[in-house]
Motif scaffolding. Structure first.
Motif, PDB file in Angstrom:
ATOM      1  N   ALA A  49       0.774  -1.094   0.005  1.00 15.02           N
ATOM      2  CA  ALA A  49      -0.012  -0.071  -0.028  1.00 15.02           C
ATOM      3  C   ALA A  49       0.912   1.181   0.093  1.00 15.02           C
ATOM      4  O   ALA A  49       1.828   1.219   0.566  1.00 15.02           O
ATOM      5  N   TRP A  50       0.520   2.181  -0.815  1.00 11.02           N
ATOM      6  CA  TRP A  50       1.303   3.664  -0.884  1.00 11.02           C
ATOM      7  C   TRP A  50       0.704   4.629   0.090  1.00 11.02           C
ATOM      8  O   TRP A  50      -0.824   4.749   0.037  1.00 11.02           O
ATOM      9  N   ASP A  51       1.417   5.460   0.695  1.00 12.54           N
ATOM     10  CA  ASP A  51       0.934   6.635   1.232  1.00 12.54           C
ATOM     11  C   ASP A  51       1.120   7.871   0.685  1.00 12.54           C
ATOM     12  O   ASP A  51       2.122   7.840  -0.533  1.00 12.54           O
ATOM     13  N   GLY A  52       0.578   8.730   0.703  1.00 13.22           N
ATOM     14  CA  GLY A  52       0.539  10.120   0.029  1.00 13.22           C
ATOM     15  C   GLY A  52       1.384  11.206   0.443  1.00 13.22           C
ATOM     16  O   GLY A  52       1.154  12.356   0.357  1.00 13.22           O
ATOM     17  N   SER A  53       2.497  10.612   1.232  1.00  8.36           N
ATOM     18  CA  SER A  53       3.221  11.605   2.037  1.00  8.36           C
ATOM     19  C   SER A  53       4.077  12.399   0.875  1.00  8.36           C
ATOM     20  O   SER A  53       4.397  12.050  -0.027  1.00  8.36           O
ATOM     21  N   LEU A  54       4.737  13.325   1.413  1.00  8.40           N
ATOM     22  CA  LEU A  54       5.394  14.320   0.460  1.00  8.40           C
ATOM     23  C   LEU A  54       6.735  13.575   0.329  1.00  8.40           C
ATOM     24  O   LEU A  54       7.491  12.937   0.979  1.00  8.40           O
ATOM     25  N   GLY A  55       7.749  13.992  -0.809  1.00  8.96           N
ATOM     26  CA  GLY A  55       8.959  13.626  -1.163  1.00  8.96           C
ATOM     27  C   GLY A  55       9.042  12.955  -2.331  1.00  8.96           C
ATOM     28  O   GLY A  55       7.938  12.656  -3.258  1.00  8.96           O
ATOM     29  N   GLY A  56      10.012  12.015  -2.414  1.00 10.67           N
ATOM     30  CA  GLY A  56      10.434  11.488  -3.776  1.00 10.67           C
ATOM     31  C   GLY A  56      10.357   9.611  -3.545  1.00 10.67           C
ATOM     32  O   GLY A  56      10.510   9.257  -2.524  1.00 10.67           O
ATOM     33  N   ARG A  57       9.520   9.122  -4.543  1.00 10.91           N
ATOM     34  CA  ARG A  57       9.506   7.737  -4.459  1.00 10.91           C
ATOM     35  C   ARG A  57      10.040   7.220  -5.883  1.00 10.91           C
ATOM     36  O   ARG A  57       9.932   8.039  -7.042  1.00 10.91           O
ATOM     37  N   TYR A  58      10.007   5.928  -6.051  1.00  8.67           N
ATOM     38  CA  TYR A  58      10.202   5.430  -7.288  1.00  8.67           C
ATOM     39  C   TYR A  58      10.026   3.877  -7.404  1.00  8.67           C
ATOM     40  O   TYR A  58       9.689   3.208  -6.402  1.00  8.67           O
ATOM     41  N   VAL A  59       9.461   3.587  -8.424  1.00 10.69           N
ATOM     42  CA  VAL A  59       9.177   2.203  -8.711  1.00 10.69           C
ATOM     43  C   VAL A  59      10.256   1.392  -9.720  1.00 10.69           C
ATOM     44  O   VAL A  59      10.420   2.063 -10.740  1.00 10.69           O
ATOM     45  N   LEU A  60      10.772   0.237  -9.481  1.00 12.81           N
ATOM     46  CA  LEU A  60      11.348  -0.572 -10.184  1.00 12.81           C
ATOM     47  C   LEU A  60      10.608  -1.888 -10.822  1.00 12.81           C
ATOM     48  O   LEU A  60       9.836  -2.391 -10.095  1.00 12.81           O
ATOM     49  N   ARG A  61      10.533  -1.890 -12.110  1.00 13.53           N
ATOM     50  CA  ARG A  61      10.225  -3.172 -12.936  1.00 13.53           C
ATOM     51  C   ARG A  61      10.952  -3.679 -13.792  1.00 13.53           C
ATOM     52  O   ARG A  61      10.840  -3.027 -14.967  1.00 13.53           O
ATOM     53  N   GLY A  62      11.607  -4.636 -13.675  1.00 14.74           N
ATOM     54  CA  GLY A  62      12.410  -4.945 -14.631  1.00 14.74           C
ATOM     55  C   GLY A  62      13.541  -4.032 -15.346  1.00 14.74           C
ATOM     56  O   GLY A  62      14.263  -3.620 -14.420  1.00 14.74           O
ATOM     57  N   GLY A  63      13.490  -3.707 -16.498  1.00 13.92           N
ATOM     58  CA  GLY A  63      14.334  -2.495 -17.218  1.00 13.92           C
ATOM     59  C   GLY A  63      13.757  -1.361 -17.146  1.00 13.92           C
ATOM     60  O   GLY A  63      14.112  -0.410 -17.756  1.00 13.92           O
ATOM     61  N   ALA A  64      12.583  -1.102 -16.051  1.00 13.31           N
ATOM     62  CA  ALA A  64      11.770   0.414 -16.234  1.00 13.31           C
ATOM     63  C   ALA A  64      11.935   1.159 -14.905  1.00 13.31           C
ATOM     64  O   ALA A  64      11.970   0.031 -13.921  1.00 13.31           O
ATOM     65  N   ILE A  65      11.754   2.102 -14.877  1.00 12.92           N
ATOM     66  CA  ILE A  65      11.818   2.872 -13.661  1.00 12.92           C
ATOM     67  C   ILE A  65      10.725   4.046 -13.701  1.00 12.92           C
ATOM     68  O   ILE A  65      10.805   4.782 -14.820  1.00 12.92           O
ATOM     69  N   ILE A  66       9.952   4.098 -12.939  1.00 14.27           N
ATOM     70  CA  ILE A  66       8.964   5.244 -12.467  1.00 14.27           C
ATOM     71  C   ILE A  66       9.160   6.122 -11.554  1.00 14.27           C
ATOM     72  O   ILE A  66       9.332   5.483 -10.320  1.00 14.27           O
ATOM     73  N   ALA A  67       9.754   7.393 -11.526  1.00  8.81           N
ATOM     74  CA  ALA A  67      10.171   7.857 -10.237  1.00  8.81           C
ATOM     75  C   ALA A  67       9.353   9.455 -10.085  1.00  8.81           C
ATOM     76  O   ALA A  67       8.980   9.939 -11.243  1.00  8.81           O
ATOM     77  N   TRP A  68       8.856   9.567  -9.062  1.00  8.89           N
ATOM     78  CA  TRP A  68       7.962  11.025  -8.923  1.00  8.89           C
ATOM     79  C   TRP A  68       8.446  11.493  -7.612  1.00  8.89           C
ATOM     80  O   TRP A  68       8.891  10.929  -6.409  1.00  8.89           O
ATOM     81  N   TYR A  69       8.055  13.084  -7.539  1.00  6.78           N
ATOM     82  CA  TYR A  69       8.325  13.716  -6.443  1.00  6.78           C
ATOM     83  C   TYR A  69       6.944  14.666  -6.101  1.00  6.78           C
ATOM     84  O   TYR A  69       6.520  15.258  -6.637  1.00  6.78           O
ATOM     85  N   VAL A  70       6.677  14.254  -4.709  1.00  8.72           N
ATOM     86  CA  VAL A  70       5.517  15.044  -4.314  1.00  8.72           C
ATOM     87  C   VAL A  70       5.773  16.225  -3.660  1.00  8.72           C
ATOM     88  O   VAL A  70       6.458  15.983  -2.434  1.00  8.72           O
ATOM     89  N   PRO A  71       5.488  17.510  -3.885  1.00  9.60           N
ATOM     90  CA  PRO A  71       6.069  18.723  -3.281  1.00  9.60           C
ATOM     91  C   PRO A  71       5.412  19.412  -2.576  1.00  9.60           C
ATOM     92  O   PRO A  71       3.999  18.837  -2.276  1.00  9.60           O
ATOM     93  N   LYS A  72       5.540  20.245  -1.497  1.00  8.86           N
ATOM     94  CA  LYS A  72       4.872  20.826  -0.697  1.00  8.86           C
ATOM     95  C   LYS A  72       3.783  21.524  -1.522  1.00  8.86           C
ATOM     96  O   LYS A  72       3.913  22.233  -2.492  1.00  8.86           O
ATOM     97  N   GLY A  73       2.292  21.407  -0.833  1.00 11.58           N
ATOM     98  CA  GLY A  73       1.323  22.110  -1.585  1.00 11.58           C
ATOM     99  C   GLY A  73       0.695  21.291  -2.598  1.00 11.58           C
ATOM    100  O   GLY A  73      -0.396  21.805  -3.108  1.00 11.58           O
TER     101      GLY A  73
END
Length: 432
Positions: A49-73
Motif C-alpha cells: 500500500a502506498w501513502d501520499g506523503s511528501l517526497g520522492g518515490r520510485y518503482v522498479l519493474r524489470g528494465g523500467a523505472i518510474i520516479a516522482w516527487y510530491v512537493p509541498k502544497g
C-alpha cells in the motif's frame, strides 16, 4: 532569453560513468535508482500500500523505472510534468540455448534485438551482461565487462566484392560471436561461467535475460574534446539527463505547481508492447496510485491528467556532413546547438504547436537554445514513445532529444555540451 548556462563538464563526465555502468536496461535503472537514492528518493513496492506523503518515490519493474516527487502544497488533482525516455538499445541478445559452435570454434547463439547497425558489431571486443533469475525466485545482475566475445568479419580475400558491392550480413549466420576454441560444446557452459562470475552456486540459475555490449569505454573525441563517443546514447543520454533533472528539482525544496515525474521504459526499440514498455500499464498505474494515495478520486485523476504534459526525450539525427542530402534541406540540427524539437505531421512524433510552446518556454527559462528536426519527405522518420504516451493516457506530449550521429551503432556520437543543455531544459520543464 537568458544567457546559456556555463558548460559544466562534470555532467558529461557523469554521463560517461552512467553509460559505462549501464550495459543493459536492468543496470541502467539500477544506476538511475542509485542517483535518486542519493537525492532522497526511496523505492516503493507495487505490492505494498502506498501513502501520499511528501517526497520522492520510485518503482522498479524489470528494465523500467518510474520516479516522482510530491512537493509541498500538492493536491490530489495536481497535474504531472513527465520526462519520458527508454532504457533499451539495439544489440545482440543471448538465446535460450546459448551454447553452440562449429569447426573448432566455441560460440554463443544470439538473436538480433531492435534495429542495430549490424556492421558496427563486427570485430568489436564484447562483454556480456544482464539479469540472472535464480531458483529461489530472486534475480541477480551480472556484468562481464571485459573482452569475452567477438563477431569476426570475413577477410576481404574471401569476399572480393565487399568493397564494390557493400557488406551483406545474414542475421542468422554471420553475427554469432566466438568465445573460445574446441569441439566439446556442452549445454550449460555459458550459464555455468556466469554463475561463477557472479558468485552464484552452480545450478542455481534457472532463467536469464542476457545481452552483449562493447567494452570500449565512452570517451571525449576531437581536437578540443568537443565531441562525445560512446555506447547506448540512444537512449541512456535522456535517462541520465532526466534523472539529473528530477534530482535537481526535488533537491530545491520549492513549492512546485506540478508533480515532476521520470518515466524510463524498456522495449522501445521493438514496439513498447510489454509490461515494462510505454504501451503497457506501468505509467498509468503509477500515476493513478499517486493520485489515490493522496486521497484523490477518479475525478481528481481526470483533472490531473488533463493538465499533465510529457516531454518524450529521445535522440534524433544531427545533420551528417557526408550525407547532408538525406536530411530535410531546411532543417539541419547541429551538435552542441541545443536539444531538438522533433516534428512529424503524420504523428510519428507527438509534437504540435501547443507542445512546442511548452518546450520553448522551458528552454527560455533555462537559457538553452533549441533546434527543430523534420525528416526529409523521401525518408520517413522512425517513432518514439511520444505518440504511444499521448494516445494511451490522453496526455499532451512533446517529442524532443539530442542530435547525434551513428544512431543504432555500437558507438554513437554527439556534442559534449548537448547532454548538459538537455538536462538544464528538462529541469526547467519539471520546475515549471
Amino acid at each position: 532569453m537568458r544567457t546559456p548556462p556555463h558548460f559544466d563538464r562534470g555532467h558529461t563526465d557523469d554521463l560517461m560513468t552512467f553509460l559505462a555502468s549501464s550495459p543493459t536496461p536492468y543496470h541502467a535503472v539500477a544506476s538511475a535508482a542509485e542517483r535518486l537514492e542519493k537525492a532522497g528518493f526511496r523505492q516503493v513496492s507495487e505490492a505494498d500500500a502506498w501513502d501520499g506523503s511528501l517526497g520522492g518515490r520510485y518503482v522498479l519493474r524489470g528494465g523500467a523505472i518510474i520516479a516522482w516527487y510530491v512537493p509541498k502544497g500538492a493536491h490530489p488533482h495536481t497535474p504531472f510534468r513527465i520526462i519520458g525516455a527508454h532504457t533499451d538499445s539495439p544489440n545482440l541478445r543471448v538465446k535460450p540455448r546459448p551454447d553452440s559452435g562449429a569447426h573448432g570454434w566455441r560460440q554463443v547463439a544470439v538473436e538480433i534485438y531492435g534495429g542495430p547497425l549490424m556492421n558496427s558489431w563486427l570485430d568489436r571486443d564484447l562483454g556480456i551482461a544482464g539479469r540472472l533469475s535464480l531458483r529461489d525466485g530472486t534475480s541477480r545482475l551480472v556484468n562481464v565487462d571485459r573482452p569475452l566475445l567477438r563477431v569476426p568479419q570475413l577477410a576481404i580475400h574471401l569476399d572480393r566484392t565487399v568493397s564494390s558491392e557493400g557488406l551483406k550480413l545474414d542475421k542468422q549466420r554471420h553475427l554469432q560471436p566466438v568465445w573460445g576454441l574446441g569441439d566439446d560444446v556442452r549445454d550449460g557452459d555459458l550459464i555455468a561461467f556466469l554463475e561463477e562470475e557472479a558468485g552464484i552456486p552452480a545450478g542455481e540459475v534457472t532463467g536469464w535475460d542476457l545481452m552483449t555490449h562493447s567494452v570500449e569505454p565512452p570517451a571525449y573525441l576531437g581536437r578540443d574534446n568537443e565531441l562525445l563517443a560512446g555506447p547506448r546514447m540512444d537512449n541512456l543520454l535522456s535517462v541520465h539527463a532526466g534523472t539529473a533533472a528530477l534530482a535537481s528539482v526535488a533537491g530545491s525544496g520549492d513549492e512546485l505547481p506540478h508533480i515532476p515525474v521520470l518515466a524510463a521504459f524498456d522495449h522501445e526499440e521493438n514496439g513498447s508492447q510489454s509490461d515494462t514498455g510505454a504501451d503497457g500499464p506501468l505509467l498509468g498505474g503509477v500515476l493513478e496510485r499517486s493520485v489515490f494515495s493522496r486521497g484523490g478520486s477518479y475525478e481528481d485523476r481526470a483533472r490531473a491528467f488533463a493538465g499533465t504534459v510529457c516531454l518524450s526525450s529521445d535522440t534524433g539525427h544531427a545533420v551528417h556532413p557526408n550525407y547532408a542530402e538525406r536530411h530535410d534541406p531546411t532543417h539541419h540540427p547541429r551538435a552542441d546547438a541545443g536539444p531538438i524539437l522533433k516534428v512529424n505531421v503524420n504523428n510519428r512524433y507527438a509534437t504540435d504547436g501547443s507542445g512546442r510552446a511548452v518546450f520553448a518556454a522551458a528552454c527560455e527559462k533555462a537559457g538553452v537554445p533549441f533546434q527543430t528536426f523534420v525528416s526529409n519527405n523521401s525518408m520517413p522518420c522512425g517513432t518514439t514513445i511520444g505518440p504511444i504516451t499521448a494516445a494511451r493516457h490522453g496526455i499532451r506530449t512533446v517529442d524532443i532529444g539530442v542530435a547525434i550521429l551513428s544512431m543504432h551503432s555500437v558507438r554513437e556520437l554527439c556534442g559534449a555540451k548537448d547532454p548538459y543543455l538537455l538536462a538544464n531544459a528538462l529541469a526547467a520543464f519539471l520546475g515549471g
